[in-house]
Design a protein around this motif. Structure first.
Motif, PDB file in Angstrom:
ATOM      1  N   GLU A 225      95.722  56.367 100.922  1.00 43.99           N
ATOM      2  CA  GLU A 225      95.674  55.476  99.752  1.00 43.99           C
ATOM      3  C   GLU A 225      96.072  56.073  98.460  1.00 43.99           C
ATOM      4  OE1 GLU A 225      91.751  53.476  99.537  1.00 43.99           O
ATOM      5  OE2 GLU A 225      91.738  53.874 101.616  1.00 43.99           O
ATOM      6  N   PHE A 226      96.707  55.598  97.668  1.00 43.16           N
ATOM      7  CA  PHE A 226      97.524  56.360  96.425  1.00 43.16           C
ATOM      8  C   PHE A 226      97.071  55.392  95.251  1.00 43.16           C
ATOM      9  CE2 PHE A 226      99.467  58.023  99.773  1.00 43.16           C
ATOM     10  CZ  PHE A 226      99.772  59.517  99.270  1.00 43.16           C
ATOM     11  N   PRO A 227      96.605  55.884  93.901  1.00 39.74           N
ATOM     12  CA  PRO A 227      96.326  55.204  92.809  1.00 39.74           C
ATOM     13  C   PRO A 227      97.691  54.778  92.094  1.00 39.74           C
ATOM     14  CG  PRO A 227      96.335  57.851  92.344  1.00 39.74           C
ATOM     15  CD  PRO A 227      96.435  57.402  93.786  1.00 39.74           C
ATOM     16  N   SER A 228      98.848  55.057  92.543  1.00 37.15           N
ATOM     17  CA  SER A 228      99.986  54.727  92.000  1.00 37.15           C
ATOM     18  C   SER A 228     101.020  54.755  92.807  1.00 37.15           C
ATOM     19  CB  SER A 228     100.533  55.571  90.743  1.00 37.15           C
ATOM     20  OG  SER A 228     100.688  56.746  91.265  1.00 37.15           O
ATOM     21  N   ARG A 254     100.449  47.068  96.082  1.00 39.69           N
ATOM     22  CA  ARG A 254      98.952  46.348  96.057  1.00 39.69           C
ATOM     23  C   ARG A 254      99.344  44.943  96.250  1.00 39.69           C
ATOM     24  NH1 ARG A 254      97.677  47.897  91.254  1.00 39.69           N
ATOM     25  NH2 ARG A 254      96.175  49.344  91.615  1.00 39.69           N
ATOM     26  N   PRO A 269      92.440  48.154 101.819  1.00 37.49           N
ATOM     27  CA  PRO A 269      91.822  48.706 100.319  1.00 37.49           C
ATOM     28  C   PRO A 269      92.834  47.887  99.145  1.00 37.49           C
ATOM     29  CG  PRO A 269      93.300  50.464 101.427  1.00 37.49           C
ATOM     30  CD  PRO A 269      93.158  49.534 102.299  1.00 37.49           C
ATOM     31  N   THR A 271      92.104  47.636  96.010  1.00 36.09           N
ATOM     32  CA  THR A 271      92.170  48.319  94.848  1.00 36.09           C
ATOM     33  C   THR A 271      93.074  49.251  94.676  1.00 36.09           C
ATOM     34  OG1 THR A 271      90.277  49.813  95.629  1.00 36.09           O
ATOM     35  CG2 THR A 271      89.722  47.786  94.484  1.00 36.09           C
ATOM     36  N   THR A 272      93.496  49.819  95.769  1.00 31.23           N
ATOM     37  CA  THR A 272      94.728  50.898  95.848  1.00 31.23           C
ATOM     38  C   THR A 272      95.923  50.357  95.308  1.00 31.23           C
ATOM     39  OG1 THR A 272      95.414  53.012  96.721  1.00 31.23           O
ATOM     40  CG2 THR A 272      95.526  50.709  98.035  1.00 31.23           C
ATOM     41  N   LEU A 275      99.887  51.939  99.663  1.00 30.96           N
ATOM     42  CA  LEU A 275      99.254  52.557 101.000  1.00 30.96           C
ATOM     43  C   LEU A 275     100.363  53.090 101.733  1.00 30.96           C
ATOM     44  CD1 LEU A 275      96.788  52.659 102.773  1.00 30.96           C
ATOM     45  CD2 LEU A 275      97.576  50.594 104.053  1.00 30.96           C
ATOM     46  N   ALA A 301      96.544  61.394  96.975  1.00 33.16           N
ATOM     47  CA  ALA A 301      95.987  60.408  97.693  1.00 33.16           C
ATOM     48  C   ALA A 301      94.785  60.569  97.326  1.00 33.16           C
ATOM     49  CB  ALA A 301      96.189  60.721  99.092  1.00 33.16           C
ATOM     50  N   THR A 302      93.830  59.371  97.365  1.00 29.37           N
ATOM     51  CA  THR A 302      92.474  59.236  97.148  1.00 29.37           C
ATOM     52  C   THR A 302      91.848  59.167  98.302  1.00 29.37           C
ATOM     53  OG1 THR A 302      92.682  56.710  96.979  1.00 29.37           O
ATOM     54  CG2 THR A 302      92.539  58.162  94.865  1.00 29.37           C
ATOM     55  N   GLU A 303      92.356  59.008  99.356  1.00 29.54           N
ATOM     56  CA  GLU A 303      91.777  58.984 100.497  1.00 29.54           C
ATOM     57  C   GLU A 303      92.835  59.087 101.840  1.00 29.54           C
ATOM     58  OE1 GLU A 303      88.175  56.760 103.439  1.00 29.54           O
ATOM     59  OE2 GLU A 303      89.109  56.015 101.304  1.00 29.54           O
TER      60      GLU A 303
END
Length: 455
Positions: A225-228, A254, A269, A271-272, A275, A301-303
């Motif tokens: 998972e990535f924030p951008s 998203r 997810p 909110t990410t 992916l 990556a956040t996760e």
């Protein structure tokens, strides 16, 4: 028209020539939006090469255009009928003629469904890699016509790399054999490659010799998972630059994640921002997944969640295969773009597409074969709303323009057809277009094969 039908029936079984307008109308178009389709004079369903030759001789004698078709899962209008044409549907030519494990080849007719071939060769411990998303419906002939790709292309390449030889019925009914059955061969011009991606505009493929690979181990995947989108695309760049050879490297934005959750409640997810799915089919994929996981984390990556088993991997990959049906469920219609850019510009394409969506107040989800830079922006719209349909078409063109600005191409695997004819000229330039029209004139001097497509 009476003469045409009479001549066709002289060399075809009665049930192979369809003329009922309600029936022929069902063969008029493929799955592309914004592509005109005419009313065919007849639909012909041959079962043999000789029957295809009869159709082409009849068409040449009477100067009737012919539109070859497979399963009509294409997304560029290449299989759309023209008024008064013969639709030449090859779906009844669906025999697997040979599977040779020693030579690692399969010989097939054009109507063989991709998934049927894949399962058949798997029984011999072999693998046919090209796997378009429509692999359960699309045919090998259609795959050859559009030079299609799929999820595995990042490691195994596209259809063109697996077509060794062809039998092709030319516009005048002559039978041309190209290529070879051998693992190597460089005799003369590569006419086989010329037909791959020609969208039925040069001849009608009636038999193909296909290269096969040894079946690989079942793949294991991970999800990151990535924030951008930029962070996810940086991970893609690092993975490829570090020399990894994933069997799959796919990205969903998203909008796509939310659509998949809405349709299938998969718990993705939402909110990410992006992916990334990566998979390896090596004998021991764990070290590769660990290394890719570290690269993803380093890129932001956040996760990172690796699958524990092939079954868990399949669940992750099912989410990716659900992307298009999920986006299609958002609005009455979709327009699927197919822009391929250098990996280093992938984030620019995704972010630019988001800006185009905002500009036109539209929902546009992006899923991508990220490992080779091939993106599929999916424009969701209501064709009954004239203003929304106009905005959809404008956004589609702006995305293609953006792809060219970023050093990319207007199509990575869906083909040109009707939808992108004007854009091909912009990408290729006048000299290339002159050469391509010259090739068309050699193979089809009367302009009867799939007229109005590609060029």
């Amino acid at each position: 028209m009476g003469d045409l039908i009479q001549h066709l029936r002289e060399g075809l079984p009665a049930n192979a020539v369809l003329t009922d307008p309600d029936v022929t109308a069902s063969y008029a178009n493929d799955m592309a939006s914004f592509c005109a389709a005419g009313a065919p004079a007849a639909v012909v369903l041959p079962r043999t090469t000789e029957q295809v030759q009869h159709v082409m001789r009849t068409a040449t004698a009477l100067r009737v255009p012919v539109v070859p078709q497979g399963a009509r899962t294409g997304l560029s209008g290449a299989a759309n009928a023209t008024d008064g044409c013969i639709v030449l549907s090859l779906v009844k030519m669906d025999r697997i003629l040979e599977i040779d494990p020693a030579e690692r080849i399969a010989v097939v007719e054009p109507g063989v469904v991709n998934a049927v071939l894949s399962r058949a060769v798997a029984e011999h411990g072999l693998y046919y890699p090209p796997d378009p998303s429509s692999w359960e419906q699309c045919t090998i002939g259609g795959n050859i016509g559009t030079a299609s790709g799929g999820l595995c292309c990042v490691k195994y390449g596209v259809t063109a790399e697996y077509v060794l030889g062809l039998d092709v019925v030319l516009a005048d009914g002559r039978l041309l054999t190209t290529g070879r059955r051998t693992a190597k061969g460089v005799a003369g011009y590569d006419l086989t490659r010329l037909f791959v991606g020609s969208e039925g505009s040069l001849g009608v493929v009636v038999r193909a010799v296909l290269a096969l690979k040894p079946a690989p181990p079942r793949q294991l995947a991970l999800a990151a998972e990535f924030p951008s989108a930029a962070a996810a695309c940086e991970a893609v760049r690092r993975i490829m630059a570090d020399g990894h050879a994933p069997s799959l490297l796919e990205l969903m934005d998203r909008t796509t994640l939310r659509a998949v959750n809405s349709l299938a409640d998969m718990g993705l997810p939402e909110t990410t921002a992006a992916l990334l799915l990566a998979a390896f089919d090596t004998p021991d994929p764990a070290p590769h997944l660990a290394a890719v996981g570290e690269l993803c984390t380093a890129a932001g990556a956040t996760e990172v969640v690796p699958a524990d088993s092939p079954a868990e991997s399949e669940l992750l990959l099912h989410a990716r295969r659900m992307a298009l049906p999920a986006l299609e469920a958002l609005r009455p219609a979709t327009m699927i773009d197919d822009v391929c850019v250098p990996r280093s510009r992938l984030a620019d394409l995704i972010d630019g597409t988001a800006a185009i969506a905002d500009k036109h107040a539209l929902t546009i989800g992006v899923c991508a074969h990220a490992g080779d830079g091939n993106t599929h922006p999916v424009v969701c719209f209501d064709p009954a709303d004239e203003d929304e349909a106009r905005r959809a078409r404008e956004s589609f063109d702006e995305i293609m323009a953006l792809g060219l600005e970023l050093g990319g191409t207007i199509t990575g695997e869906h083909g040109v057809g009707l939808l992108k004819k004007d854009w091909l000229a912009r990408e290729a330039g006048p000299v290339a277009m002159e050469m391509q029209r010259g090739i068309k004139a050699v193979f089809d001097p009367l302009g009867l094969l799939n007229p109005g497509k590609v060029l």
